[in-house]
Design a protein around this motif. Sequence first.
Motif, short mmCIF file in Angstrom:
data_model
loop_
_atom_site.label_atom_id
_atom_site.label_comp_id
_atom_site.label_asym_id
_atom_site.label_seq_id
_atom_site.Cartn_x
_atom_site.Cartn_y
_atom_site.Cartn_z
N GLN A 41 5.23 -48.12 -64.53
CA GLN A 41 6.36 -49.38 -64.87
C GLN A 41 5.58 -50.42 -65.28
O GLN A 41 6.24 -50.61 -66.20
CB GLN A 41 6.93 -49.46 -63.78
N GLU A 42 4.05 -50.94 -65.37
CA GLU A 42 4.01 -52.46 -65.33
C GLU A 42 3.28 -52.33 -66.47
O GLU A 42 3.25 -53.26 -67.80
CB GLU A 42 2.49 -52.35 -64.71
N GLU A 43 2.66 -50.75 -67.53
CA GLU A 43 2.48 -50.58 -68.33
C GLU A 43 3.92 -50.56 -69.32
O GLU A 43 3.41 -50.98 -70.83
CB GLU A 43 1.69 -49.27 -68.72
N ILE A 44 4.75 -49.86 -68.95
CA ILE A 44 5.59 -49.92 -70.16
C ILE A 44 6.37 -50.98 -70.03
O ILE A 44 6.49 -51.56 -71.33
CB ILE A 44 6.87 -49.24 -69.45
N LEU A 45 6.37 -52.20 -69.51
CA LEU A 45 7.04 -53.93 -68.82
C LEU A 45 5.90 -54.79 -69.80
O LEU A 45 6.83 -55.35 -70.90
CB LEU A 45 7.09 -54.18 -67.61
N ALA A 46 4.60 -54.28 -70.29
CA ALA A 46 4.23 -54.87 -70.94
C ALA A 46 4.11 -54.86 -72.23
O ALA A 46 3.95 -55.55 -73.30
CB ALA A 46 2.40 -55.14 -70.21
N PHE A 48 6.64 -53.41 -73.81
CA PHE A 48 8.03 -53.49 -74.52
C PHE A 48 8.81 -55.03 -73.10
O PHE A 48 9.53 -54.80 -72.37
CB PHE A 48 9.03 -52.36 -73.96
N PRO A 49 8.24 -56.11 -74.81
CA PRO A 49 8.76 -57.11 -73.54
C PRO A 49 10.05 -57.20 -72.81
O PRO A 49 10.60 -58.75 -72.46
CB PRO A 49 8.13 -58.46 -74.17
N ASP A 50 11.08 -56.55 -74.50
CA ASP A 50 12.45 -56.64 -74.11
C ASP A 50 12.72 -56.28 -72.63
O ASP A 50 14.26 -56.05 -72.57
CB ASP A 50 13.04 -55.55 -75.39
N LEU A 51 11.82 -55.06 -71.75
CA LEU A 51 12.32 -54.70 -70.93
C LEU A 51 12.70 -55.05 -69.61
O LEU A 51 10.95 -55.99 -69.34
CB LEU A 51 11.51 -53.29 -71.13
N GLN A 52 13.42 -54.84 -68.99
CA GLN A 52 12.52 -55.29 -67.37
C GLN A 52 12.52 -54.21 -66.08
O GLN A 52 13.09 -53.27 -66.94
CB GLN A 52 13.14 -56.47 -67.00
N ALA A 53 11.83 -54.65 -65.41
CA ALA A 53 12.41 -53.61 -64.39
C ALA A 53 13.64 -52.98 -63.69
O ALA A 53 13.57 -51.30 -63.82
CB ALA A 53 11.46 -54.17 -63.12
N GLU A 54 14.49 -53.14 -63.68
CA GLU A 54 15.61 -52.92 -63.34
C GLU A 54 16.32 -52.25 -64.76
O GLU A 54 17.25 -50.91 -64.62
CB GLU A 54 16.92 -54.04 -63.43
#
Length: 76
Positions: A41-46, A48-54
């Motif tokens: 999840q952390e890699e995806i969020l890094a 894609f800055p538009d994404l958040q954990a929720e």
Amino acid sequence: MSSPTPLITCTPGVRSGKACVAGTRISVSDVLEYLASGMSQEEILADFPDLQAEHIQAVLRYAAEREKRLSELTVA
């Protein structure tokens, strides 16, 4: 198919109407593929800055609900 959450939308003309994270062109299937390939999840969020954990949680909820509906259709 209706969205179980306002964080996932299906908009005609955006990614051919695929379910996407609201306000982005990132599809549910994209996020699921990233997770299935081993990205955290952390890699995806890094990436894609538009994404958040929720958003990732909403993708998982959407996929789980879709799977449940499909399973109910095959049993009926």
